[in-house]
Scaffold this motif. Structure first.
Motif: not given
Ligand SMILES: Cc1ncc(C[n+]2csc(CCOP(=O)(O)OP(=O)(O)O)c2C)c(N)n1
Ligand SMILES: [Mg+2]
Length: 331
Positions: A58-63, A225-227, A242-247
């Protein structure tokens, strides 16, 4: 078309931007840990699904987002709300079902929304967010306001027809839309290795004619970076990504889940992969920030959460007079 960002080059971030990213991730973590504890006390009504462990997404994208942009979220939505700028105190009050909440206590954890912040809502419907974001992105495209729409959804939701139809629509309409598949390995207790037909959700992007990227979701810099690339492409009229975030999620599917379907993966992730630990280690090793600055944020956030809980507990519940308000939106 699918790429993997395993060792990203961090984009240039100023110290203030780094501090803000850390504050957002710490706020989400502290919020979720406190809700976990408070839920056990029995005062919080309804179902609660926690986002701890997934903060970097959420943080990396919404930044990269601003007031022009909107996000759609999921049943695990607290982190998305905080990252998009929804105030923490009304969020906490909402979770307690109080009149001072973001939705006047009538939504609860799974329906927090704040349209003034471009947060279209947490959503109890798995796969409900992607179609909403197609609509929002289409509106931005037609108005020419430069806005992008971001749909966060889980690995379980990636199998829903609504999600697949949205990916298709986004490409044929060339929408400024970003689809963030948050693959935490499970839909409730069902492993994504069993339920998702491809090894990687990002592989599906090729079928819909858009770029697909796989990102280490414990790494804020990789997500950022991806976002950043996806948002820039969308704003420039280059269409969806489409970004797949794995965790791994740190708590159960919902509060109360016994988690009999998994063993020691959470302990491993908390110890070795944690996004906050990695962020701290990286920015202090680079000399970009010092530990005391980060410690001060930890203390500020702890105080904010303490106040949010105290105020939420003290706030009134909606009464009979409030029953028929907030039912319809008036335009
Ligand atoms: C349309 C619909 N089907 C089923 C459910 C029940 N349900 C709630 S959460 C969930 C799992 C979702 O998994 P995922 O999309 O991976 O998100 P995560 O919980 O892992 O964040 C399911 C099946 C629902 N809420 N909506
Ligand atoms: Mg999942």
């Amino acid at each position: 078309m699918t790429g993997t960002l395993s060792s990203p080059t961090a984009q240039e971030l100023t110290p203030d931007e780094l501090l803000e990213a850390y504050r957002t991730m710490r706020t989400i973590r502290a919020f979720e840990e406190r809700v976990h504890d408070e839920f056990a006390g029995g005062d919080i009504p309804g179902f609660v699904h926690l986002y701890a462990g997934e903060e970097a997404s959420a943080t990396g994208v919404c930044s990269h987002l601003d007031d022009r942009d909107a996000i759609a979220s999921t049943h695990r939505g607290h982190g998305h709300c905080i990252a998009k700028g929804v105030e923490v105190k009304p969020m906490m009050a909402e979770i307690y079902g109080k009149l001072t909440g973001s939705c006047h206590g009538k939504g609860g954890s799974m329906h927090i929304a704040d349209l003034s912040k471009g947060m279209l809502g947490a959503n109890g419907i798995v796969g409900g967010g992607p179609p909403l974001i197609c609509g929002r992105a289409l509106a931005s495209q037609k108005r020419g306001d430069g806005g992008v729409g971001v749909a966060f959804f889980g690995d379980g939701a990636s199998n829903q027809g609504t999600t697949l139809e949205s990916l298709n629509l986004a490409t044929i309409w060339n929408l400024p839309a970003i689809f963030v598949a948050e693959n935490n390995g499970y839909a409730e207790a069902t492993s994504s290795s069993w339920s998702v037909a491809t090894d990687d959700i990002a592989d599906r992007a090729a079928a819909f004619g858009m770029p697909g990227v796989i990102v280490d979701g414990f790494d804020f810099f990789a997500v950022h970076e991806a976002a950043g690339e996806a948002v820039a492409r969308a704003r420039a009229g280059g269409g969806p990504t489409l970004i797949e975030v794995k965790f791994t999620r740190y708590y159960g599917h919902f509060e109360g889940d016994q988690q009999l379907y998994r063993a020691d993966e959470v302990a491993h992730a908390r110890e070795n992969l944690d996004c906050l630990k990695r962020f701290r280690a990286r920015v202090t090793a680079d000399g970009q920030l010092d530990a005391a600055q980060l410690d001060r944020i930890d203390a500020d956030v702890a105080a904010l959460i303490e106040e949010a809980v105290a105020e939420a507990k003290a706030a009134p519940k909606p009464g009979a007079d409030d029953l028929l308000t907030d039912v319809y939106v008036s335009y």
